[in-house]
Design an enzyme around this catalytic site. Structure first.
Site, PDB file in Angstrom:
ATOM      1  N   ASP A  55      39.670  48.515  46.072  1.00  0.00           N
ATOM      2  CA  ASP A  55      39.944  47.752  44.866  1.00  0.00           C
ATOM      3  C   ASP A  55      41.455  47.651  44.714  1.00  0.00           C
ATOM      4  OD1 ASP A  55      40.129  46.663  42.328  1.00  0.00           O
ATOM      5  OD2 ASP A  55      39.269  48.409  41.301  1.00  0.00           O
ATOM      6  N   SER A  91      37.072  47.761  34.257  1.00  0.00           N
ATOM      7  CA  SER A  91      38.049  46.747  34.606  1.00  0.00           C
ATOM      8  C   SER A  91      38.979  46.493  33.416  1.00  0.00           C
ATOM      9  CB  SER A  91      37.330  45.481  35.084  1.00  0.00           C
ATOM     10  OG  SER A  91      38.234  44.571  35.670  1.00  0.00           O
ATOM     11  N   HIS A 117      35.929  46.747  43.792  1.00  0.00           N
ATOM     12  CA  HIS A 117      36.161  46.717  42.353  1.00  0.00           C
ATOM     13  C   HIS A 117      34.867  46.719  41.545  1.00  0.00           C
ATOM     14  CE1 HIS A 117      38.080  45.959  38.569  1.00  0.00           C
ATOM     15  NE2 HIS A 117      37.375  44.863  38.391  1.00  0.00           N
TER      16      HIS A 117
END
Length: 299
Positions: free
Chosen positions: A243, A154, A273
């Protein structure tokens, strides 16, 4: 997006963490929610030979080793959490798994969080940890200062990408870079995928906390898409179909390839995600982990 595209494990996973609407006032609760969800999301981690927490050039870090020989290659790891939450503790399980699966050491960086410490604090902490890895301190821990990869999930993927470019600019040759569901584009036009977890308002909060209004987000340290990407190390980019960050991660992979960088990019269908961190919830997380370990062993 057709809801039937959602993987059954993803549907169940979205119920695990209590979602807290993100504001400055609710951020402490959001941080605590991530911590509390970690055992259910990540599960039990393998016992490995050595886990040591120490200061890496002025930056708190945790080193994972599953072998006792000297000159181990090492992954410099940046955790996710929107630059505002997460820690070496929330990513302890993932780093243990990665060290065990790959045979590489993993140095997980407890970089400073926004909004208390906005840009460039986290980026600078990664750079300082990389400098430490290339010095005598790393050798004392049995690490090979000439064989270092960077990785992150991320926003940690963003930090890894920026660290890789900064290293190239400093004349440092890295072995590779691993970007897991990375944040890349501060000007992204996010798709309507809010119902699948990470949403557009959260991303706006994260960017405003890390690079507050008034900060130039077009600079390469914030927008890697605007950087010269030639000469960067080989990359593995993992994305998830549902995502809202998948398009920018794949766009970055394409830009790397166009710049002559060897790239493996894999989109996992029906997933959401940052699924690779959630090893207790997703079969695909273990597949992705094996893919990352295989890449490290090639580097």
């Amino acid at each position: 997006m057709d809801p039937s595209r959602l993987h059954p494990q993803a549907r169940a996973a979205m119920q695990v963490q209590q979602r807290v609407p993100l504001t400055r006032a609710t951020l402490p609760a959001a941080r605590l929610s991530m911590v509390r969800a970690t055992p259910a999301e990540v599960g039990s981690a393998p016992a490995i030979r050595s886990v040591v927490t120490f200061d890496a050039g002025g930056v708190p870090a945790r080193l994972y080793r599953d072998a006792d020989h000297d000159a181990m290659p090492v992954v410099l790891y940046a955790h996710g959490g929107g630059w505002v939450m997460g820690s070496v503790d929330t990513h302890d399980g993932l780093c243990r798994h990665l060290a065990a699966a790959s045979g590489w050491a993993v140095l997980s960086v407890d970089y400073r969080l926004a909004p208390e410490y906005p840009y460039p604090a986290a980026v600078d902490d990664m750079t300082r940890a990389l400098t430490w890895l290339r010095g005598p301190g790393a050798a004392r821990h049995g690490l090979d200062p000439g064989r270092i990869a960077v990785a992150g999930d991320s926003v940690g993927g963003h930090l890894a990408a920026v660290t890789a470019r900064r290293a190239r600019d400093a004349g440092i040759r890295l072995a590779g870079q691993i970007l897991i569901c990375p944040v890349i584009d501060p000007a992204a036009d996010y798709p309507a995928l809010d119902e699948y977890g990470l949403d557009r308002e959260e991303m706006r909060f994260f960017w405003d906390a890390f690079a507050p209004p008034g900060v130039d987000r077009t600079q390469p340290d914030l927008d890697p898409l605007r950087a010269d990407l030639t000469g960067l190390p080989p990359a593995v980019v993992i994305t998830a179909e549902l995502d809202l960050l998948s398009a920018e991660g794949e766009r970055y992979a394409a830009r790397l390839l166009a710049a002559g960088v060897p790239v493996t990019a894999a989109r996992y269908q029906g997933l959401i995600h940052n699924f690779p961190r959630k090893l207790a919830l997703f079969d695909a997380a273990h597949v992705a982990l094996a893919q990352l370990a295989a890449a490290l062993n090639r580097w």
